[in-house]
Design an enzyme around this catalytic site. Structure first.
Site, PDB file in Angstrom:
ATOM      1  N   ASP A 198       0.823  -1.211   0.000  1.00 41.52           N
ATOM      2  CA  ASP A 198       0.000   0.000   0.000  1.00 41.52           C
ATOM      3  C   ASP A 198       0.858   1.262   0.000  1.00 41.52           C
ATOM      4  OD1 ASP A 198      -2.459   1.296  -0.067  1.00 41.52           O
ATOM      5  OD2 ASP A 198      -2.610   1.430   2.107  1.00 41.52           O
ATOM      6  N   SER A 222      -7.428   5.593  -0.393  1.00 41.54           N
ATOM      7  CA  SER A 222      -7.443   4.397  -1.235  1.00 41.54           C
ATOM      8  C   SER A 222      -8.875   3.923  -1.430  1.00 41.54           C
ATOM      9  CB  SER A 222      -6.620   3.284  -0.589  1.00 41.54           C
ATOM     10  OG  SER A 222      -5.283   3.693  -0.405  1.00 41.54           O
ATOM     11  N   GLN A 272      -3.743  -0.320  -7.669  1.00 34.31           N
ATOM     12  CA  GLN A 272      -4.602   0.376  -6.717  1.00 34.31           C
ATOM     13  C   GLN A 272      -5.199   1.622  -7.358  1.00 34.31           C
ATOM     14  OE1 GLN A 272      -3.366   3.025  -3.226  1.00 34.31           O
ATOM     15  NE2 GLN A 272      -3.745   1.085  -2.183  1.00 34.31           N
TER      16      GLN A 272
END
Length: 279
Positions: A198, A222, A272
């Site tokens: 992440d 996110s 992502q």
């Protein structure tokens, strides 16, 4: 700090297929998304046979996590087939989901081989670690240390000055590993990679336009996260995390990344999408 991270990524069993976990940064403004990804993956791993290795995780971040509250992880055994197992995990706080994800496992198999080559970058020993750099530049946030904590060793090839952002080519590379050795518990090293995965993905989308997450008028979060494991991984050995922005627009940014071992083996890929809009 590494011991604390390992405890956080080892959820406690409440009843069968239900776990509870604590947070790495209880004074942070929100729960780090990579932490919940890793906890969900680890909980799912505890419900499958030991001969099945994780090969993918697909997650949606639904609500900001409260770092002062424990996280409840509920695992649904969606499939146990001849070679594949699938789990659905819901992470909850105060009875509401903050993340939902699917995690898939497979017995190791054989097949054809191909991978993208690792880029040529300086060795990690030649680069400053982010903790040392943050301390030297008075940039340390003691309440929310991801790349700058004592649990991970993160070394960017081209560090970013977020107080004075400039438009740069939309790619980043960083060497990353845990700050010490980690035992071979089931699902632990993949969970640690999920925790690492992440990082940089939102950053590279911000760099594409020379903006910073420190700008108070900019809302960044996110939205979804996909992770694929290609080979067994050790998170306590150097991994090169390479990231590039795919698209920025519509108040969102999409980035893709890859994790390579030091000898060039592609062990994981990640994608992502993040919210990036002005309030």
């Amino acid at each position: 700090m590494l011991d604390q991270l390992l405890r956080v990524l080892t959820p406690t069993v409440v009843v069968e297929d239900v776990f509870v976990a604590n947070n790495m940064h209880p004074k942070a403004p929100r729960v780090y998304g990579g932490q919940v990804l890793a906890q969900a993956l680890r909980a799912a791993s505890e419900t499958v046979a030991s001969d099945r290795e994780v090969h993918s995780q697909h997650a949606y971040f639904l609500r900001p996590g409260d770092p002062a509250e424990p996280i409840r992880l509920e695992v649904e055994r969606a499939l146990d087939g001849g070679s594949l197992s699938s789990r659905r995990v819901v992470a909850l706080q105060r009875g509401k989901p903050i993340l939902v994800c699917s995690v898939s496992f497979q017995r190791p198999g054989r097949g054809e081989q191909y991978q993208q080559d690792m880029p040529v970058v300086p060795a990690p020993e030649t680069l400053p670690d982010e903790r040392e750099r943050a301390l030297a530049n008075d940039e340390m946030d003691e309440d929310f240390m991801i790349a700058t904590g004592g649990d991970l060793d993160v070394r960017l090839v081209n560090p970013v000055d977020w107080r004075n952002p400039v438009t740069r080519p939309a790619h980043l590379e960083a060497w990353i590993k845990t700050s010490g050795p980690v035992a071979d518990h089931q699902g632990l090293h993949p969970a640690l990679l999920a925790y690492m995965s992440d990082t940089l993905l939102v950053d590279v989308c911000l760099l594409a336009n020379g903006v910073s997450y420190l700008q108070p008028e900019l809302q960044v979060a996110s939205l979804d996260h996909a992770l694929w494991f290609h080979s067994p991984v050790r998170a306590d050995e150097w991994l090169l995390h390479t990231v590039e922005a795919e698209h920025v627009g519509g108040g969102r940014g999409l980035a893709r990344g890859r994790f390579y071992t030091r000898d060039g083996v592609l062990v994981a890929s990640v994608a992502q999408q993040a919210l990036m809009r002005y309030r």
